[in-house]
Design a protein around this motif. Structure first.
Motif, PDB file in Angstrom:
ATOM      1  N   GLY A 135       0.801  -1.202   0.000  1.00 14.29           N
ATOM      2  CA  GLY A 135       0.000   0.000   0.000  1.00 14.29           C
ATOM      3  C   GLY A 135       0.839   1.258   0.000  1.00 14.29           C
ATOM      4  O   GLY A 135       2.049   1.221   0.179  1.00 14.29           O
ATOM      5  N   THR A 136       0.163   2.343  -0.210  1.00 18.54           N
ATOM      6  CA  THR A 136       0.819   3.631  -0.290  1.00 18.54           C
ATOM      7  C   THR A 136       0.026   4.604   0.547  1.00 18.54           C
ATOM      8  O   THR A 136      -1.183   4.561   0.561  1.00 18.54           O
ATOM      9  N   SER A 137       0.732   5.478   1.262  1.00 20.31           N
ATOM     10  CA  SER A 137      -0.002   6.589   1.843  1.00 20.31           C
ATOM     11  C   SER A 137       0.754   7.861   1.517  1.00 20.31           C
ATOM     12  O   SER A 137       1.975   7.872   1.447  1.00 20.31           O
ATOM     13  N   THR A 138       0.012   8.908   1.267  1.00 16.11           N
ATOM     14  CA  THR A 138       0.611  10.199   0.951  1.00 16.11           C
ATOM     15  C   THR A 138      -0.048  11.212   1.868  1.00 16.11           C
ATOM     16  O   THR A 138      -1.212  11.522   1.713  1.00 16.11           O
ATOM     17  N   ILE A 139       0.705  11.667   2.848  1.00 11.36           N
ATOM     18  CA  ILE A 139       0.120  12.525   3.881  1.00 11.36           C
ATOM     19  C   ILE A 139       0.906  13.824   3.977  1.00 11.36           C
ATOM     20  O   ILE A 139       2.132  13.817   4.046  1.00 11.36           O
ATOM     21  N   LEU A 140       0.184  14.917   3.989  1.00 10.13           N
ATOM     22  CA  LEU A 140       0.831  16.215   4.138  1.00 10.13           C
ATOM     23  C   LEU A 140       1.032  16.483   5.627  1.00 10.13           C
ATOM     24  O   LEU A 140       0.087  16.462   6.405  1.00 10.13           O
ATOM     25  N   MET A 141       2.315  16.700   6.012  1.00  9.73           N
ATOM     26  CA  MET A 141       2.622  16.892   7.434  1.00  9.73           C
ATOM     27  C   MET A 141       3.352  18.206   7.652  1.00  9.73           C
ATOM     28  O   MET A 141       3.935  18.777   6.736  1.00  9.73           O
ATOM     29  N   ASN A 142       3.293  18.657   8.912  1.00  6.71           N
ATOM     30  CA  ASN A 142       4.025  19.858   9.299  1.00  6.71           C
ATOM     31  C   ASN A 142       5.450  19.481   9.689  1.00  6.71           C
ATOM     32  O   ASN A 142       5.671  18.489  10.377  1.00  6.71           O
ATOM     33  N   ASP A 143       6.393  20.289   9.272  1.00  7.86           N
ATOM     34  CA  ASP A 143       7.781  20.062   9.680  1.00  7.86           C
ATOM     35  C   ASP A 143       7.903  20.284  11.194  1.00  7.86           C
ATOM     36  O   ASP A 143       7.135  21.068  11.752  1.00  7.86           O
ATOM     37  N   PRO A 144       8.852  19.667  11.871  1.00 11.83           N
ATOM     38  CA  PRO A 144       9.786  18.671  11.342  1.00 11.83           C
ATOM     39  C   PRO A 144       9.160  17.272  11.290  1.00 11.83           C
ATOM     40  O   PRO A 144       8.317  16.952  12.118  1.00 11.83           O
ATOM     41  N   VAL A 145       9.610  16.499  10.322  1.00 11.16           N
ATOM     42  CA  VAL A 145       9.107  15.140  10.151  1.00 11.16           C
ATOM     43  C   VAL A 145      10.196  14.153  10.579  1.00 11.16           C
ATOM     44  O   VAL A 145      11.328  14.245  10.098  1.00 11.16           O
ATOM     45  N   ALA A 146       9.869  13.268  11.487  1.00  5.02           N
ATOM     46  CA  ALA A 146      10.856  12.290  11.951  1.00  5.02           C
ATOM     47  C   ALA A 146      11.153  11.284  10.842  1.00  5.02           C
ATOM     48  O   ALA A 146      10.281  10.987  10.026  1.00  5.02           O
ATOM     49  N   PRO A 147      12.369  10.779  10.813  1.00  2.18           N
ATOM     50  CA  PRO A 147      12.675   9.746   9.821  1.00  2.18           C
ATOM     51  C   PRO A 147      11.820   8.497  10.056  1.00  2.18           C
ATOM     52  O   PRO A 147      11.337   8.281  11.165  1.00  2.18           O
TER      53      PRO A 147
END
Lengths: 318, 182
Positions: free
Chosen positions: A190-202
């Motif tokens: 599966g794939t997910s594409t999510i818009l997140m606020n920085d900072p993004v953890a690895p």
């Protein structure tokens, strides 16, 4: 309605004006929902429950911002993926004059290369490859809740095309705001594409959560309709004493769901989970027979401890 | 696996999304609940594609599914599942307009609230979804005759409830513009 009557009087009460549609199927939420639903195998194929479940609505269950989901059932035709030399690139990212980026992915392993290409074309994305049975540890960042309209169209399948597990989507790069990162996790399941606020953890890979059980009523269907275990046998209104021998004769195990009709039996009932182990008497009344969708051999009788003038289940279930 | 299913489902989805979201929004107190019910309704439709009738009948069938999901939701049996902020936001748009709050409408709503659920649903299918008897019969899985009788009784009970609530109608009563579709 010729007369001005109660029905006419009800019309202004409708939240959505009668005759008007509610939501638009072209909206981002509607498209995302469509993608997440069709990411499951139709019929929730018992043979492949893991594939049907993972990353489907469950990914959306986290209470997210826009999440686009699809599983291996979503396919992109090979012709779309071939480059000029007739070979199939793992992914293709192109940008048009309006700043719209088109992404096609057919092989998920080169996440770093895909990240680079996206960045080069103005998409602030982080892409991680997630092997089957794993997921990135969450949360990685907070989700953007006011996703700009038209920022992207959720990955969708292309009707009538066959091929591998690839997918495509388009993104309007002019609509990103500073401090936002498009976080993609891609993999066979599966794939997910999510818009997140920085900072993004690895992405730290952890075992995927087991699929959540569905509510009971979804896993059972009416047993008396054609093709099911009690096809053609009528149970409504009969007593437990009448019905049970008939079912056991067919080698099926009987279980019960004890229901309590609403006062006055207007249609509708409640079911108290704490009162399900009460012994069911032979004179109790059966209103419906259900069977598990996935594991045959059981018939669950919906019963009441006394008789009512009509079925508390209301109209016959499908 | 039948390859035409996704395309067929998508066609039905696009065709019915407006009607189903309207149906659900008219019956759910909050956009969040509506989003859950809409999502579950279409998820069930996808899983039961084989049972879905063709053409216009699909809409009626989906109303029937939505009705059951709503009932299950009211019993607390539908988990919160398909939450996306965008879907919530789109459905919240339907809740945005401040409803007509004339006293008279409050009284009508109250009168309606005193009716059994089945009555309310029957009346709403006529008043809000604009279904005729045959369509209601299909949606609810009843015979047309049963619909005729139940509808007759439901209307009578509604009239009585309205009378008790002191609601009267005159020829000038505002009528909602009929059938504006987009």
């Amino acid at each position: 309605m010729k007369n001005i009557d109660g029905i006419e009087a009800m019309r202004p009460l409708a939240r959505v004006e009668p005759g008007k549609p509610g939501g638009r199927p072209s909206g981002a939420g509607a498209r995302t929902l469509l993608a997440s639903i069709t990411a499951e195998e139709p019929g929730a194929a018992a043979a492949e429950p893991h594939r049907a479940r993972r990353y489907g609505p469950r990914r959306l269950a986290l209470g997210l911002a826009a999440v686009a989901v699809l599983a291996t059932g979503v396919v992109v035709g090979p012709s779309l993926l071939k480059d000029g030399r007739g070979t199939d690139p793992a992914y293709a990212v192109t940008k048009d004059a309006n700043g719209i980026v088109y992404v096609k992915v057919r092989d998920f392993h080169d996440a770093a290369g895909l990240t680079r290409q996206l960045k080069d074309l103005g998409v602030p994305a982080v892409v991680d490859y997630v092997p089957e049975g794993q997921q990135c540890r969450e949360p990685r960042a907070t989700y953007v809740t006011d996703v700009p309209r038209g920022l992207y169209y959720a990955p969708t399948n292309i009707p009538g095309e066959e091929g591998g597990p690839g997918w495509q989507m388009q993104i309007d790069t002019r609509r990103f705001k500073d401090g936002q990162t498009f976080v993609w996790t891609i993999g066979e399941s599966g794939t997910s594409t999510i818009l997140m606020n920085d900072p993004v953890a690895p992405c730290v890979l952890v075992p995927a959560d087991p699929p959540k059980p569905r509510p009971d009523f979804l896993d059972y269907r009416v047993a008396t309709t054609e093709g099911h275990s009690l096809a053609g046998y009528r149970v409504e209104g009969k007593t437990v004493g009448e019905v049970v021998p008939e079912i056991e004769k067919r080698g099926l195990k009987v279980t019960y769901m004890i229901i309590e009709p609403y006062p006055g039996n207007p249609g509708g009932y409640s079911m108290d989970p704490a009162r399900q182990d009460i012994p069911v008497g032979k004179d109790w009344v059966v209103w419906e027979a259900r069977e598990p969708r996935r594991s045959p051999g059981e018939v669950r009788l919906v019963v009441t401890d006394k008789r009512y003038d009509r079925s508390p289940l209301g109209s016959p279930e499908d | 696996m039948d390859d035409e299913r996704p395309a067929r489902f998508e066609a039905v989805y696009r065709e019915t999304y407006g009607q189903i979201t309207a149906y659900v929004a008219r019956r759910c107190g909050s956009p969040q609940d509506a989003a859950d019910v809409v999502a579950e309704t279409f998820a069930i439709a996808w899983r039961r594609m084989d049972d879905m009738p063709p053409g216009q009948q699909a809409t009626l069938w989906l109303y029937g599914v939505a009705r059951k999901v709503l009932a299950a939701h009211r019993r607390g049996e539908v988990r919160r599942q398909a939450r996306s902020a965008e879907l919530d936001a789109e459905l919240a748009d339907l809740y945005g307009d401040s409803p007509d709050s004339r006293v008279e409408l409050g009284a009508i709503a109250q009168a309606l609230g005193t009716l059994p659920d089945d009555d309310r649903e029957l009346l709403a299918l006529v008043a809000w979804e604009g279904l005729d008897r045959a369509e209601i019969a299909t949606t609810l899985g009843l015979s047309r005759n049963a619909v005729r009788i139940r509808l007759y009784r439901a209307r009578r009970r509604l009239s009585r409830a309205l009378a008790e609530a002191g609601v009267r109608f005159t020829a000038e009563s505002r009528l909602v513009p009929a059938e504006r579709t987009s």
